[in-house]
Design an enzyme around this catalytic site. Sequence first.
Site, PDB file in Angstrom:
ATOM      1  N   GLU A 126      -6.661  -3.363  -7.916  1.00  0.00           N
ATOM      2  CA  GLU A 126      -6.513  -2.678  -6.608  1.00  0.00           C
ATOM      3  C   GLU A 126      -7.276  -3.400  -5.494  1.00  0.00           C
ATOM      4  O   GLU A 126      -8.066  -2.784  -4.769  1.00  0.00           O
ATOM      5  CB  GLU A 126      -6.957  -1.209  -6.732  1.00  0.00           C
ATOM      6  CG  GLU A 126      -6.054  -0.406  -7.632  1.00  0.00           C
ATOM      7  CD  GLU A 126      -6.285   1.106  -7.593  1.00  0.00           C
ATOM      8  OE1 GLU A 126      -7.305   1.553  -7.038  1.00  0.00           O
ATOM      9  OE2 GLU A 126      -5.426   1.832  -8.126  1.00  0.00           O
ATOM     10  N   GLU A 135      -1.070   1.528 -13.832  1.00  0.00           N
ATOM     11  CA  GLU A 135      -1.772   2.820 -13.739  1.00  0.00           C
ATOM     12  C   GLU A 135      -0.794   3.854 -13.204  1.00  0.00           C
ATOM     13  O   GLU A 135      -0.275   3.701 -12.091  1.00  0.00           O
ATOM     14  CB  GLU A 135      -2.985   2.751 -12.808  1.00  0.00           C
ATOM     15  CG  GLU A 135      -4.170   2.025 -13.381  1.00  0.00           C
ATOM     16  CD  GLU A 135      -5.414   2.103 -12.505  1.00  0.00           C
ATOM     17  OE1 GLU A 135      -5.626   3.149 -11.853  1.00  0.00           O
ATOM     18  OE2 GLU A 135      -6.144   1.107 -12.479  1.00  0.00           O
TER      19      GLU A 135
HETATM   20  O1  AHR Z   1      -7.791   5.438 -13.188  1.00  0.00           O
HETATM   21  C1  AHR Z   1      -8.783   5.806 -12.281  1.00  0.00           C
HETATM   22  C2  AHR Z   1      -8.895   4.823 -11.111  1.00  0.00           C
HETATM   23  O2  AHR Z   1      -7.753   4.905 -10.305  1.00  0.00           O
HETATM   24  C3  AHR Z   1      -8.980   3.372 -11.451  1.00  0.00           C
HETATM   25  O3  AHR Z   1     -10.280   2.966 -11.758  1.00  0.00           O
HETATM   26  C4  AHR Z   1      -8.516   2.701 -10.200  1.00  0.00           C
HETATM   27  O4  AHR Z   1      -7.908   1.457 -10.443  1.00  0.00           O
HETATM   28  C5  AHR Z   1      -7.568   3.715  -9.576  1.00  0.00           C
HETATM   29  O5  AHR Z   1      -7.862   3.930  -8.244  1.00  0.00           O
END
Ligand code: AHR
Length: 503
Positions: A172, A291
């Site tokens: 990110e 994610e």
């Molecule tokens: O999964 C929780 C968080 O969400 C992760 O650390 C991050 O990459 C995202 O913002």
Amino acid sequence: MKASVVAHRDYPISTIDDRVYGAFLEHLGRAIYTGIYEPGHPTVDANGMRGDVVKLVKDLKVPIVRYPGGNFVSAYNWEDGVGPRDKRPTRLDLAWHTSESNAVGVHEFAQWCEAAGTEMMLAINLGSRGLDSARNFVEYVNGPTGSYWGDLRKTNGRATPFGVRHWCLGNEMDGPWQVGHKTADEYGRLANEVAKTLRAFDRSLELIVCGSSNSDMKTYPEWERIVLEHTYDAIDHISLHMYFANRAKNTADYLALSAKLDAYIATIASTIEFVRARKRSRKRVTISFDEWNVWYHSNAQDREILGGAKGWPHAPRLLEDIYNFEDALQVGCILNTFIRRSDVVKIACIAQLVNVIAPIMTEPGGAAWRQTIYYPYYFASVYGRGEALRLSVKSPGYDSEVADNVPYLDIAGVHDAGRALTFFAVNRHPGEKLDLEIDLQGFGAATIADHQTLAGAPLEAVNTLAQPLAVAPKKGSGASVKDGRLTASLPAHSYQMIRLALA
Ligand code: AHR
């Protein structure tokens, strides 16, 4: 209400990449400590890993697990997690305002992956660190003995290289919250140099660059265009993230969010094509949706720790969303979207796997149990392997905040090499059953092999340590195949997995 579908054997979308059923584990809260690792737990193995959790993960057939972050990775020194445990430093984790003991590092995670029958996908710190620590990490993990890093790995107990194929170049990096946040140009240049260097070590690695943290980011989708302009020739996948929430308590709008997910994927698929055309390239970069999940239930209770009011606790309860029945329907729709976009989504990771916004929960010293969302993930991962079918769907729909005419029927179909045909279906309607008819073309004789449903529970029903089976699948009834037509009645607000055996 009625919905009709045509499924033809000769019209697949794509072969579904098994990696679409991947997961994610971060050094965050209790994901690692008392999640997968808990020395002294009654089910513990020789490496301190919880056997009850390994069993639940194995049941899910998780093909690949991304590790060790997440936001955590952007200030992580991988060297802290190798070598004798009593010499490993305790560090402050700046992403989650906690302490990291480093009792688990890459060696222990590799042992866990082996026990759980899954593959490692490692993320590199491109926040606080850069090219040199990236190449050292990759050489440490995959390099031959007889060289500095390979020999150090051997000294630390592992002579054979770990052979990790998938590497995420940062996490990110578009997010202002990220340690070492960068502009698209800054990140693109760095990621390209790192990718070139890692390829000089091993051309066969699969490298993943950061796309947007979500499709509401101001920099989206220009971020992807710029990053791909810098890196297209050197990388394989671009990563996307998305979390789902029902803060407004509006189930219809909430369940329509997979339309937003679909648009997100379509936009980035087009951006990839645009850059590909500009580069006159034959290469096809694909999407790693590494994610995704529902995340909002725990936001309020996490504020104290994240704001620093509790100091620097080790492995506190953080991001422990307790999922309800409504969330299980949502996860069913998300997975259907990935199946339908299997032409371009080649990796996806549910975030996360244990305790932290996860399908599996544990009690320290006690039991492990399945959250509601475990079940649609389980059915998709276990039965959703093969070719995704290009279904033609006619369903009544409704207008929502994010999209118009969202079909009440959300459906995906998977054909497993002439052996089986599986449909995953969600009825989004709050009050009406859906009479479903699927015209099966070109599959020959078919019989119902299994029919599982999640239905009839209140939308807010949850599974807990005390009541772990409040929401659990039940055998479905009434589905039948006659004259090449599958018919089934889908109750209001329900999830179904219908599997047909082919002759
Ligand atoms: O999964 C929780 C968080 O969400 C992760 O650390 C991050 O990459 C995202 O913002």
